[in-house]
Design a protein around this motif. Structure first.
Motif, PDB file in Angstrom:
ATOM      1  N   THR A 104       2.394 -11.332  -4.541  1.00 35.52           N
ATOM      2  CA  THR A 104       2.614  -9.899  -4.404  1.00 35.52           C
ATOM      3  C   THR A 104       1.362  -9.211  -3.885  1.00 35.52           C
ATOM      4  O   THR A 104       0.236  -9.614  -4.213  1.00 35.52           O
ATOM      5  CB  THR A 104       2.996  -9.287  -5.772  1.00 35.52           C
ATOM      6  OG1 THR A 104       4.100 -10.016  -6.314  1.00 35.52           O
ATOM      7  CG2 THR A 104       3.373  -7.823  -5.647  1.00 35.52           C
ATOM      8  N   LEU A 105       1.563  -8.169  -3.074  1.00 33.60           N
ATOM      9  CA  LEU A 105       0.480  -7.304  -2.608  1.00 33.60           C
ATOM     10  C   LEU A 105       0.493  -6.034  -3.453  1.00 33.60           C
ATOM     11  O   LEU A 105       1.505  -5.321  -3.511  1.00 33.60           O
ATOM     12  CB  LEU A 105       0.661  -6.972  -1.127  1.00 33.60           C
ATOM     13  CG  LEU A 105       0.532  -8.160  -0.176  1.00 33.60           C
ATOM     14  CD1 LEU A 105       1.045  -7.801   1.210  1.00 33.60           C
ATOM     15  CD2 LEU A 105      -0.920  -8.643  -0.104  1.00 33.60           C
ATOM     16  N   LEU A 106      -0.623  -5.764  -4.128  1.00 34.97           N
ATOM     17  CA  LEU A 106      -0.704  -4.680  -5.104  1.00 34.97           C
ATOM     18  C   LEU A 106      -1.517  -3.530  -4.525  1.00 34.97           C
ATOM     19  O   LEU A 106      -2.653  -3.723  -4.074  1.00 34.97           O
ATOM     20  CB  LEU A 106      -1.363  -5.197  -6.387  1.00 34.97           C
ATOM     21  CG  LEU A 106      -0.681  -6.429  -7.005  1.00 34.97           C
ATOM     22  CD1 LEU A 106      -1.549  -7.035  -8.081  1.00 34.97           C
ATOM     23  CD2 LEU A 106       0.674  -6.037  -7.577  1.00 34.97           C
ATOM     24  N   PRO A 107      -0.963  -2.291  -4.529  1.00 33.44           N
ATOM     25  CA  PRO A 107      -1.674  -1.158  -3.941  1.00 33.44           C
ATOM     26  C   PRO A 107      -2.893  -0.767  -4.764  1.00 33.44           C
ATOM     27  O   PRO A 107      -2.855  -0.768  -5.998  1.00 33.44           O
ATOM     28  CB  PRO A 107      -0.624  -0.041  -3.938  1.00 33.44           C
ATOM     29  CG  PRO A 107       0.330  -0.416  -5.039  1.00 33.44           C
ATOM     30  CD  PRO A 107       0.353  -1.912  -5.073  1.00 33.44           C
ATOM     31  N   VAL A 108      -3.986  -0.441  -4.072  1.00 33.31           N
ATOM     32  CA  VAL A 108      -5.214   0.001  -4.733  1.00 33.31           C
ATOM     33  C   VAL A 108      -5.106   1.502  -4.976  1.00 33.31           C
ATOM     34  O   VAL A 108      -5.003   2.282  -4.018  1.00 33.31           O
ATOM     35  CB  VAL A 108      -6.454  -0.310  -3.877  1.00 33.31           C
ATOM     36  CG1 VAL A 108      -7.722   0.186  -4.567  1.00 33.31           C
ATOM     37  CG2 VAL A 108      -6.546  -1.801  -3.597  1.00 33.31           C
ATOM     38  N   PRO A 109      -5.117   1.958  -6.244  1.00 31.69           N
ATOM     39  CA  PRO A 109      -5.000   3.395  -6.521  1.00 31.69           C
ATOM     40  C   PRO A 109      -6.334   4.106  -6.311  1.00 31.69           C
ATOM     41  O   PRO A 109      -7.387   3.480  -6.187  1.00 31.69           O
ATOM     42  CB  PRO A 109      -4.589   3.420  -7.990  1.00 31.69           C
ATOM     43  CG  PRO A 109      -5.225   2.193  -8.573  1.00 31.69           C
ATOM     44  CD  PRO A 109      -5.205   1.155  -7.472  1.00 31.69           C
ATOM     45  N   GLY A 110      -6.280   5.407  -6.278  1.00 30.95           N
ATOM     46  CA  GLY A 110      -7.508   6.191  -6.143  1.00 30.95           C
ATOM     47  C   GLY A 110      -7.194   7.671  -6.069  1.00 30.95           C
ATOM     48  O   GLY A 110      -6.040   8.071  -5.854  1.00 30.95           O
ATOM     49  N   LEU A 111      -8.217   8.483  -6.226  1.00 28.85           N
ATOM     50  CA  LEU A 111      -8.054   9.927  -6.183  1.00 28.85           C
ATOM     51  C   LEU A 111      -7.557  10.352  -4.806  1.00 28.85           C
ATOM     52  O   LEU A 111      -8.178  10.037  -3.794  1.00 28.85           O
ATOM     53  CB  LEU A 111      -9.392  10.611  -6.502  1.00 28.85           C
ATOM     54  CG  LEU A 111      -9.370  12.143  -6.596  1.00 28.85           C
ATOM     55  CD1 LEU A 111      -8.479  12.606  -7.737  1.00 28.85           C
ATOM     56  CD2 LEU A 111     -10.782  12.685  -6.768  1.00 28.85           C
ATOM     57  N   GLY A 112      -6.438  11.039  -4.767  1.00 28.99           N
ATOM     58  CA  GLY A 112      -5.889  11.494  -3.503  1.00 28.99           C
ATOM     59  C   GLY A 112      -5.138  10.448  -2.718  1.00 28.99           C
ATOM     60  O   GLY A 112      -4.644  10.722  -1.614  1.00 28.99           O
ATOM     61  N   VAL A 113      -5.029   9.235  -3.256  1.00 29.93           N
ATOM     62  CA  VAL A 113      -4.316   8.160  -2.563  1.00 29.93           C
ATOM     63  C   VAL A 113      -2.830   8.259  -2.893  1.00 29.93           C
ATOM     64  O   VAL A 113      -2.457   8.320  -4.070  1.00 29.93           O
ATOM     65  CB  VAL A 113      -4.866   6.783  -2.999  1.00 29.93           C
ATOM     66  CG1 VAL A 113      -4.060   5.666  -2.340  1.00 29.93           C
ATOM     67  CG2 VAL A 113      -6.335   6.662  -2.634  1.00 29.93           C
ATOM     68  N   PRO A 114      -1.966   8.312  -1.894  1.00 28.16           N
ATOM     69  CA  PRO A 114      -0.529   8.403  -2.177  1.00 28.16           C
ATOM     70  C   PRO A 114      -0.026   7.180  -2.932  1.00 28.16           C
ATOM     71  O   PRO A 114      -0.531   6.075  -2.749  1.00 28.16           O
ATOM     72  CB  PRO A 114       0.103   8.498  -0.782  1.00 28.16           C
ATOM     73  CG  PRO A 114      -0.912   7.912   0.142  1.00 28.16           C
ATOM     74  CD  PRO A 114      -2.250   8.226  -0.452  1.00 28.16           C
ATOM     75  N   GLU A 115       0.959   7.391  -3.787  1.00 24.20           N
ATOM     76  CA  GLU A 115       1.516   6.271  -4.556  1.00 24.20           C
ATOM     77  C   GLU A 115       2.275   5.328  -3.628  1.00 24.20           C
ATOM     78  O   GLU A 115       2.952   5.743  -2.695  1.00 24.20           O
ATOM     79  CB  GLU A 115       2.446   6.790  -5.651  1.00 24.20           C
ATOM     80  CG  GLU A 115       1.708   7.464  -6.807  1.00 24.20           C
ATOM     81  CD  GLU A 115       2.631   7.713  -7.989  1.00 24.20           C
ATOM     82  OE1 GLU A 115       3.755   7.163  -7.983  1.00 24.20           O
ATOM     83  OE2 GLU A 115       2.210   8.440  -8.906  1.00 24.20           O
ATOM     84  N   ARG A 116       2.134   4.055  -3.883  1.00 22.15           N
ATOM     85  CA  ARG A 116       2.839   3.032  -3.130  1.00 22.15           C
ATOM     86  C   ARG A 116       3.397   2.009  -4.108  1.00 22.15           C
ATOM     87  O   ARG A 116       2.816   1.768  -5.178  1.00 22.15           O
ATOM     88  CB  ARG A 116       1.905   2.324  -2.145  1.00 22.15           C
ATOM     89  CG  ARG A 116       1.446   3.178  -0.987  1.00 22.15           C
ATOM     90  CD  ARG A 116       2.566   3.360   0.038  1.00 22.15           C
ATOM     91  NE  ARG A 116       2.068   3.895   1.285  1.00 22.15           N
ATOM     92  CZ  ARG A 116       1.894   5.194   1.540  1.00 22.15           C
ATOM     93  NH1 ARG A 116       2.150   6.080   0.588  1.00 22.15           N
ATOM     94  NH2 ARG A 116       1.459   5.592   2.723  1.00 22.15           N
ATOM     95  N   GLN A 117       4.480   1.371  -3.731  1.00 25.35           N
ATOM     96  CA  GLN A 117       5.051   0.299  -4.525  1.00 25.35           C
ATOM     97  C   GLN A 117       4.364  -1.016  -4.168  1.00 25.35           C
ATOM     98  O   GLN A 117       3.884  -1.202  -3.047  1.00 25.35           O
ATOM     99  CB  GLN A 117       6.556   0.170  -4.255  1.00 25.35           C
ATOM    100  CG  GLN A 117       7.362   1.394  -4.646  1.00 25.35           C
ATOM    101  CD  GLN A 117       7.328   1.652  -6.146  1.00 25.35           C
ATOM    102  OE1 GLN A 117       7.455   0.726  -6.940  1.00 25.35           O
ATOM    103  NE2 GLN A 117       7.143   2.910  -6.527  1.00 25.35           N
TER     104      GLN A 117
END
Length: 357
Positions: free
Chosen positions: A11-24
């Motif tokens: 699986t490819l996991l999205p890197v979260p962050g301030l101002g980063v849009p949510e991704r699945q």
């Protein structure tokens, strides 16, 4: 948007962050992002919001994940080169930060690592390495519970050195034994000892520090990258295999040698010569002795056939190993009875083709 591959490379996991849009999270199989990761290529698609690019995040030839870039229109060749430079720098920053932060390590785990697995992952070198005359790629399973299997390598000038190790037992005791063995291997290798002396040093470390008749099977190799001269020592381990084109070549039989920790004499070396393009397969018995629910072993021939088919399909070595580990798991209905590790070394005499535009 950045995505990192999980420890199992499923699986490819999205890197979260301030101002980063949510991704699945995205599966590696069956997605454009996964294709960019698998084939190590740039994948683009036009949509109503612009032109989307998926670009692999690479540390050398090691795949970290992918970057998603949304552009107003399809980029020119010059713009692609600039974007590739930008994504390459981003990958390097991930590697640098990962050395002093837990952010990416936490993200990459979809469940908790066992303590033994935590130790083993920290012990490992990069899972993939590539230079003008050699490509080395390793894989191991179960990713979250690995115990006694490990490997290590170094490329020093015109010499590639490699160890694949299977420590007796399971869990934390096996991980501790493997840690001592790898430490002794690196210490002896960095002191420029010859292969028999390196094996003797590992044997002495296990016997002296672990004792109790504990041991590890192992294969140690040294390859001259100029000539293809291959020397190795087999300490109670499955024999190396050579894949020459699509043909399986068995190297000369190794003299019988006890596992490391139980040796009585300094072991003898075997020797052969690789041909350009040969792939050397080093593995633990968890690969070939993986047993299906009906009792069928995975076996050497199935291993060689799988790698041969992947080579014929043009898959890069890291993707070949990733798919192989998934295939071994599927063969056992995702229930491994033993740790399974493989390292594939490809010897080249010319620089590998550039895989990205």
């Amino acid at each position: 948007m950045l995505y990192l591959a999980d420890y199992e490379q499923v699986t490819l996991l999205p890197v979260p962050g301030l101002g980063v849009p949510e991704r699945q999270e995205l599966p590696i199989e069956g997605t454009l992002a996964g294709r960019a990761f698998q084939r190590v290529e740039v994948v683009g698609s036009a949509g109503e919001h612009g032109y989307r690019l998926w670009m692999p995040l690479l540390d050398g030839v090691e795949r970290l994940g992918v970057a998603e870039l949304l552009l107003l229109e399809e980029p020119t060749d010059e713009q692609r080169d600039l974007l590739w430079a930008f994504v390459t720098l981003t990958a390097e920053l991930i590697v640098v930060r990962d050395a002093y932060s837990d952010v990416f390590s936490r993200l990459r785990r979809r469940r908790t690592l066992s303590l033994a697995a935590e130790m083993q992952w920290e012990l490992l070198p990069p899972m993939s390495f590539g230079a003008d005359r050699v490509v080395i790629t390793g894989g191991l399973a179960p990713a979250y519970d690995i115990g006694g299997d490990s490997f290590d390598y170094a490329v020093n000038g015109d010499t590639a050195e490699l160890l694949v190790l299977d420590a007796v037992g399971h869990g934390l005791p096996a991980a501790i034994l493997a840690t001592v063995a790898i430490g002794a291997y690196r210490h002896a290798r960095r002191n420029a000892l010859d292969l028999p002396d390196i094996a003797a040093a590992i044997d002495a470390a296990i016997a002296g520090q672990i004792g109790g008749s504990q041991f590890a099977t192992a294969v140690l190799i040294r390859l001259d990258l100029r000539t293809g001269r291959l020397r190795w020592i087999n300490a109670g381990h499955p024999n190396p295999l050579i894949l020459r084109g699509t043909s399986l070549v068995r190297p000369p039989a190794s003299p019988p040698t006890r596992p490391l920790g139980l040796q009585e004499d300094t072991p003898a070396c075997c020797e052969t010569r690789l041909e350009p393009g040969d792939r050397l397969l080093l593995y633990t018995d968890g690969i070939t002795e993986a047993r299906s629910p009906t009792g069928e072993f995975f076996g050497e021939l199935r291993l060689a056939d799988f790698v041969s088919a992947a080579v014929a399909a043009g898959l890069p070595s890291p993707e070949t190993v990733r798919r192989l580990m998934r295939h071994v798991l599927s063969h056992q209905a995702d229930q491994l009875q033993d740790d399974a590790t493989i390292v594939v070394l490809e010897w080249l005499t010319v620089a590998p083709r550039r895989v990205l535009p």
